[in-house]
Design a protein around this motif. Sequence first.
Motif, PDB file in Angstrom:
ATOM      1  N   TRP A  12       0.825  -1.277  -0.729  1.00  0.00           N
ATOM      2  CA  TRP A  12       0.150   0.051   0.222  1.00  0.00           C
ATOM      3  C   TRP A  12       0.902   1.105   0.097  1.00  0.00           C
ATOM      4  CZ3 TRP A  12      -5.302  -0.886  -0.264  1.00  0.00           C
ATOM      5  CH2 TRP A  12      -5.191  -2.568  -0.181  1.00  0.00           C
ATOM      6  N   LEU A  13       0.480   2.076  -0.376  1.00  0.00           N
ATOM      7  CA  LEU A  13       0.857   3.461  -0.540  1.00  0.00           C
ATOM      8  C   LEU A  13       0.291   4.241   0.715  1.00  0.00           C
ATOM      9  CD1 LEU A  13       0.830   4.678  -3.512  1.00  0.00           C
ATOM     10  CD2 LEU A  13       2.201   4.600  -2.949  1.00  0.00           C
ATOM     11  N   ALA A  14       1.040   4.583   2.125  1.00  0.00           N
ATOM     12  CA  ALA A  14      -0.099   5.157   3.212  1.00  0.00           C
ATOM     13  C   ALA A  14       1.043   6.393   3.157  1.00  0.00           C
ATOM     14  CB  ALA A  14       1.406   4.506   3.936  1.00  0.00           C
ATOM     15  N   HIS A  19       0.419  14.163   5.761  1.00  0.00           N
ATOM     16  CA  HIS A  19       1.564  14.118   5.361  1.00  0.00           C
ATOM     17  C   HIS A  19       1.764  12.263   4.493  1.00  0.00           C
ATOM     18  CE1 HIS A  19       3.182  16.911   7.324  1.00  0.00           C
ATOM     19  NE2 HIS A  19       2.276  16.475   8.478  1.00  0.00           N
ATOM     20  N   ASP A  20       2.610  11.966   3.081  1.00  0.00           N
ATOM     21  CA  ASP A  20       2.920  10.774   2.621  1.00  0.00           C
ATOM     22  C   ASP A  20       3.838  10.193   3.376  1.00  0.00           C
ATOM     23  OD1 ASP A  20       0.751  11.060   0.151  1.00  0.00           O
ATOM     24  OD2 ASP A  20       2.619  12.138  -0.451  1.00  0.00           O
ATOM     25  N   GLY A  28      11.478   4.494  -0.164  1.00  0.00           N
ATOM     26  CA  GLY A  28      11.058   4.031  -0.503  1.00  0.00           C
ATOM     27  C   GLY A  28       8.571   3.648   0.126  1.00  0.00           C
ATOM     28  N   THR A  29       8.368   3.991  -0.577  1.00  0.00           N
ATOM     29  CA  THR A  29       6.511   4.425  -0.540  1.00  0.00           C
ATOM     30  C   THR A  29       5.900   3.412  -0.550  1.00  0.00           C
ATOM     31  OG1 THR A  29       6.218   4.786  -2.544  1.00  0.00           O
ATOM     32  CG2 THR A  29       6.915   6.957  -1.383  1.00  0.00           C
ATOM     33  N   LEU A  30       5.872   1.941  -0.632  1.00  0.00           N
ATOM     34  CA  LEU A  30       5.111   0.641  -0.592  1.00  0.00           C
ATOM     35  C   LEU A  30       5.477   0.166   0.738  1.00  0.00           C
ATOM     36  CD1 LEU A  30       5.058   0.594  -4.335  1.00  0.00           C
ATOM     37  CD2 LEU A  30       2.891   1.469  -3.348  1.00  0.00           C
ATOM     38  N   PHE A  31       3.904  -0.523   1.222  1.00  0.00           N
ATOM     39  CA  PHE A  31       4.301  -0.816   2.451  1.00  0.00           C
ATOM     40  C   PHE A  31       3.162  -2.071   2.825  1.00  0.00           C
ATOM     41  CE2 PHE A  31       5.839   3.164   2.898  1.00  0.00           C
ATOM     42  CZ  PHE A  31       6.695   3.323   4.283  1.00  0.00           C
ATOM     43  N   ARG A  76      -3.794   6.339   6.991  1.00  0.00           N
ATOM     44  CA  ARG A  76      -4.478   5.992   5.720  1.00  0.00           C
ATOM     45  C   ARG A  76      -4.007   5.248   4.318  1.00  0.00           C
ATOM     46  NH1 ARG A  76      -6.585   7.912   0.777  1.00  0.00           N
ATOM     47  NH2 ARG A  76      -5.717   9.646   0.651  1.00  0.00           N
ATOM     48  N   LEU A  77      -4.246   3.366   4.341  1.00  0.00           N
ATOM     49  CA  LEU A  77      -3.537   3.163   3.395  1.00  0.00           C
ATOM     50  C   LEU A  77      -4.499   3.292   2.094  1.00  0.00           C
ATOM     51  CD1 LEU A  77      -3.287   0.032   4.842  1.00  0.00           C
ATOM     52  CD2 LEU A  77      -1.260   2.030   4.870  1.00  0.00           C
TER      53      LEU A  77
END
Length: 84
Positions: A12-14, A19-20, A28-31, A76-77
């Motif tokens: 997911w993006l979180a 804030h991103d 990295g931006t995926l979790f 928020r995902l």
Amino acid sequence: MARRGRRHKGPWLAQVGPHDLSCALCRGTLFWNREVQLNTAGMSLLNLDWANASALGLQCAGCSRLELFADSNQVRLSAPEEQP
């Protein structure tokens, strides 16, 4: 979170508040997400681990660094394809 009738299962993006989120180690931006039990020695001794608090754990899909959030309502995902 759906794409062509299938449900997205991660990573997911979180966002935390406005804030991103990006990984502090690899950027990295995926979790991947999971609930993490916050065990204490006293409750474990009494076999009451189930009564401990839990947190939202976000594991970086790139380097596996783990971030914990006690208030999961702030996070928020979203699926990557939902982003503009």
